[in-house]
Structure formats: structure tokens, C-alpha cells
Design a protein around this motif. Structure first.
Motif, short mmCIF file in Angstrom:
data_model
loop_
_atom_site.label_atom_id
_atom_site.label_comp_id
_atom_site.label_asym_id
_atom_site.label_seq_id
_atom_site.Cartn_x
_atom_site.Cartn_y
_atom_site.Cartn_z
N HIS A 1 24.98 6.47 39.30
CA HIS A 1 25.94 5.44 40.00
C HIS A 1 25.72 4.11 39.29
O HIS A 1 26.89 3.39 38.92
N GLN B 1 28.68 0.85 36.93
CA GLN B 1 28.97 -0.37 37.24
C GLN B 1 29.25 -1.57 36.33
O GLN B 1 28.29 -2.29 36.07
N MET C 1 31.11 -0.10 47.14
CA MET C 1 29.82 -0.75 46.25
C MET C 1 29.33 -2.00 46.68
O MET C 1 28.26 -2.08 46.76
N TYR D 1 26.97 4.14 47.44
CA TYR D 1 27.04 4.57 45.82
C TYR D 1 27.49 6.02 45.67
O TYR D 1 27.94 6.40 44.58
#
Length: 328
Positions: free
Chosen positions: A166, A170, A287, A292
Motif C-alpha cells: 500500500h 502513495q 488513507m 490501507y
């Protein structure tokens, strides 16, 4: 926002790539198995804290010189053959502790995968807060090996891989508060695995339940809408996680993890409900509140509020558009 998250992920083509097997720490590597080494190596850096996950397809010998002043705690995620660190024969999901400034020698006899987190030993007190046996830096100053519980170890392993997967996506980075939350989430995987291998430590003493709950809620109120990890609450209140769990379950019928999840779901709902059209997305808000796995988050949200998060955001958009029309 991006200054709190560094991401490095690459494919390995040769054993030399494993010299940075743990982010920030040089390791001497020798290939033992035959064939070209293939694999992957991923690093997540959150301030001075890092999580590394590596996979490789042939046997390896790794040696770390005593020039690194950081604590390294690793976990064996997969192995097709024997794995030994020092004199320890590792089993699946076992935890290994490499204290600062200590030489290390490991042998992987076949294809393997590992996870390792690296951080300043002075952070132990805050990151492992609420667990007296883990929050003392002296606990980690000697090399150690913790045999994993089968169920807890498997959960920890899957969670570490999911978190890594995850955070690699980002691109916008993390805020200061979410950076702390994710560090604690990573540490929690290892901590739960270690705690499952230790003898039960239950004094039977429970502080006034209502007083403890009130202190916990006051702390959460002060935190506002930022995500709060249960280990942070334990550290702030100076109580063991077992004690906090008993108190929350007695009062709410929920453990502290479920309670905090409900609180974060409510925060997401409020943010979505108050958001202006096009100003945010469900994924971004989830988030920010520490969710996540969007699929699991959506199921939690639907069960909690009877609607999908996109519907809440859509209703907010319609309300805002209606207000704009009325103003016009």
C-alpha cells in the motif's frame, strides 16, 4: 507532504543488489546457490524509520559489519530450505533481533523472503509503548530470536506485505500524523508476533475501568481527526495493551482496536460529508485515517453506516451544489 515517505522498489538481477538488503545498512553478500539471482527489494522510509522486504531465488550468505548504530528487527516471511542466523535455525515467521553495533552472520540455503525494520533504539519506548517487556531498550540490546506462533506469525507476515504494498503506491507521501500511525502499524506486526512467544504476564490488576476509559477518550479527543494507533494510547496512558483491552471490552463490548477503527470510520464519514465537490477522494480520506486496504475499508464503512463512502461523498456534493443554486 512527501518528505515523510521515501519509497524505493526494484527488481534484483544478481546478488550485489542485496548489499542494501536493509535500508541504510550495508551487508556483505555471497551467493551460495547456483544460477542467476533474481528477486525484488523494496524499502519504505518514514523519517529515520525503515521497512525493507526482500525476496530471492537462490541460497545466500549475508554478513553485516558492526558499523551500524541502528536496531534491526527482522522476520522470515518464506523459505524453501534451512535458514540460520548465528546459531539459530529460523522457522517461518520467526523474529530476529540484531542490536546496534553487532556483527551478524546469516545463511539462507534456498529461495527466501524476509522483512526487516530499522530504527533508532531510543524510539523503542514510544513505538512499543504499553508493553513493558518490549518498551525497555535494554530488552533489545542483546541479540535475540523469537519463535513465532503459527497463527499470529501468519497474520503478521500478511500484514507487513500489505502495508508495504500500500505505501509503495502513495505518491503524495504522508503527513506527520499519518507517518507516525504507519510506523506504529508496522511495529505492531512484529510486536504481536514477539508477544505471542513470551509467557503470559497477567497480574490480574485492572485500574478503575471508567477512569481508564475516560483518560483514553480524553487523549483521543485531543488527537482530533488524526489516526491514532492503539500502541500510542497504551504508551500515553502507561498501561499494557491487555489491560486496555479488558477495560474497553467491559465498557463498550469492543476491544480498543475495534473502538479506534469505529472512531476513524466516523472521522472519514464526517470529512466526506463536509467535503466540497472535487476537493478530495474517498481513497485520499481513507488513507489519511490509516485505512490501507480500500476493499476492507469499504466493507467496514458499509456495515457501519449503511451506505458506501462514495455515496456519502456524493450526498455532500449534491448538498453543496444545492446550496450554491439557492445562493444564486
Amino acid at each position: 507532504m512527501g518528505q515523510f515517505l521515501l519509497v524505493d522498489s526494484r527488481k534484483l538481477d544478481g546478488f550485489e543488489g542485496l548489499r542494501q538488503a536493509v535500508h541504510g545498512s550495508h551487508v556483505d553478500v555471497m551467493q551460495l546457490g547456483r544460477g542467476r539471482l533474481r528477486g525484488t527489494l523494496s524499502h519504505i522510509g518514514i523519517d529515520d524509520f525503515s521497512l525493507s522486504i526482500g525476496t530471492f531465488n537462490v541460497g545466500m550468505r549475508t554478513q553485516r559489519v558492526s558499523s551500524d548504530d541502528k536496531l534491526i528487527i527482522g522476520m522470515l516471511l518464506a523459505a524453501e530450505d534451512r535458514v540460520a542466523h548465528w546459531s539459530f535455525d529460523m522457522q517461518l515467521n520467526d523474529v530476529l533481533v540484531i542490536p546496534p553495533l553487532l556483527e551478524h552472520d546469516g545463511v539462507f540455503h534456498g529461495a527466501s523472503a524476509y522483512a526487516a525494520m530499522r530504527f533508532d533504539i531510543n524510539e523503542v519506548a514510544s513505538l512499543f509503548g504499553g508493553e513493558p517487556r518490549l518498551s525497555d531498550p535494554d530488552t533489545w540490546r542483546s541479540r535475540g530470536h523469537f519463535r513465532a506462533d503459527l497463527e499470529t506469525g501468519a497474520i503478521a507476515s500478511r500484514s507487513l506485505v500489505r502495508i508495504m504494498s500500500h505505501l509503495r503506491t502513495q505518491k503524495s507521501g504522508l503527513t506527520r500524523s499519518t507517518a507516525d500511525f504507519w510506523k506504529r502499524s508496522i511495529v505492531e506486526c512484529i510486536a504481536a508476533n514477539v508477544m505471542s512467544s513470551l509467557p503470559t504476564d497477567d497480574n490480574g490488576s485492572l485500574p478503575s475501568t471508567r477512569r481508564l476509559i475516560r483518560r483514553a477518550e480524553e487523549y483521543l479527543d485531543e488527537a482530533g481527526t488524526r489516526p491514532v494507533h492503539v500502541s500510542e494510547v497504551c504508551a500515553a496512558l502507561g498501561v499494557a495493551r491487555r489491560t486496555l483491552h479488558r477495560a474497553f471490552h467491559e465498557v463498550f463490548g469492543l476491544g480498543p482496536v475495534s473502538f479506534l477503527r469505529h472512531k476513524r470510520l466516523c472521522a472519514v464519514h464526517s470529512i466526506l460529508q463536509q467535503s466540497a465537490p472535487g476537493s478530495t477522494t474517498v481513497a485520499a480520506v481513507a488513507m489519511e485515517q490509516g485505512f490501507y486496504e480500500l476493499g476492507r475499508f469499504s466493507r467496514y464503512y458499509l456495515a457501519m453506516f449503511g451506505e458506501r463512502p462514495s455515496q456519502t461523498l456524493g450526498v455532500a456534493t449534491l448538498h453543496t451544489a444545492g446550496n450554491d443554486t439557492a445562493s444564486a
